[in-house]
Each structure stands twice: as C-alpha cells, then as structure tokens.
Design an enzyme around this catalytic site. Sequence first.
Site, PDB file in Angstrom:
ATOM      1  N   CYS A   1       9.467   2.752  -4.684  1.00  0.00           N
ATOM      2  CA  CYS A   1       8.400   2.160  -3.884  1.00  0.00           C
ATOM      3  C   CYS A   1       8.189   3.073  -2.695  1.00  0.00           C
ATOM      4  CB  CYS A   1       8.752   0.745  -3.436  1.00  0.00           C
ATOM      5  SG  CYS A   1       7.417  -0.069  -2.523  1.00  0.00           S
TER       6      CYS A   1
ATOM      7  N   GLU B   1       1.850   2.642  -6.899  1.00  0.00           N
ATOM      8  CA  GLU B   1       2.518   3.625  -7.755  1.00  0.00           C
ATOM      9  C   GLU B   1       1.446   4.541  -8.333  1.00  0.00           C
ATOM     10  OE1 GLU B   1       5.535   4.162  -7.784  1.00  0.00           O
ATOM     11  OE2 GLU B   1       6.634   2.295  -7.432  1.00  0.00           O
TER      12      GLU B   1
END
Length: 204
Positions: free
Chosen positions: A2, A105
Amino acid sequence: MCGRFAITLPNDAMAQLFAARPANDLPDVPNRNVRPTDQIHTVISDATDRRLAPMRWGFVPVWYKALNDGPLLINARAETIAEKPAFSEACRARRCLIPISGFYEWTTGADGKKQPWYIAAQDDAPLALAGIWQDWTRGEASVRSCAIVTTAANEALKHIHHRMPVIVDAADWPLWLGEAGKGAATLMRPATDGLLKFEARAPE
C-alpha cells in the site's frame, strides 16, 4: 503493498466514528493523494482513552540515527511482523488503526503502460487499516511514526496486486487496539472478497 491512499472524511467525523478524542494538530482533509512520509490520521488507545492523532507514515526503528538511516518502512508484512526486529515489539504493544477512504495500486499492461486503480469499500464507507507505531528520538528531534500492516491479496484483488492492507472490521477495532485482550494476530488476514470495489483512477 500500500503506497498511496486517500482520506476524505472530515476530522470531526473521524473522531466520532472511532469514538476517539481528536488531537489539535491533525492533517488537513480531504487529501486524495496521501504519500509516504506525510502526516496521517491514526487511532491509538491505552485501553481507557482512544485518541485520533497524527503520525508520520514511514516507521522509524529506534536504532535509526536519522530518519533516512535505512529503508523507508511504510508497510509491515503480517506473515513476518512478529519476527522482524523493527516491528516485533510494536506488533505486541503499539497497534493503531489508520482511517482511509480508499487506496491505490497499479498494474502494467502489455504495452508497458501503468494503469492506476482506486480501491474502496463497495458502499464508500471509510476503511480502518491495521497499523503499528513507534516513537523515535535523537537529541531534540522526536517523531511518532507508523506502518500499514499488509497481507496476501484476496481473490478479488489478485488481478491487480498480490498484496493488500489488512482491513479491520469495526467489531474488531477494540481487539486490534489492545482494548479487548489478546488475539489480535487473528485479524491479520485478507478482506472478504465482496468488501471492495475497483475503479480505474489515478491519485488526484
């Protein structure tokens, strides 16, 4: 993994959601492109007092002589967090929640171009990520920092990335924060497949 996220929930709404006492120096919101080393919102507890407090995103181990004395530790892997010298004590005694609206992402296409994805709750409700935190001091410099705990991606997310942040359900917030005894390790698992939605969108 992340590496970027968004937070759009107002500070007073965050404090109400987590039943936490807000600090006076919380980061500005909305921020749709939160980056490593930014000050972020965290929820911590000493079992009797929950607080919404700012921390530097990028965990600083106590042995670092400077903030850049080693790798920038923005994530901690759930599978090894209890064994890593940098994280093991924090995992046992200094856990936090990190409120977000969604995270980003990237995938790489056959043409080599990167496609950003925004990942959020199906109902757009805030998400609470599992985190750990650490106080670091050298001379007059003092920093409170944190890392996001990650785990293997669930089936729904695997086509985008093989890792995902640990998302803590509201019913489990007391356990992760250390308010409800032991057993927090059981929470370090992938989210259920139906929790998240995916949108092709870059950080703003």
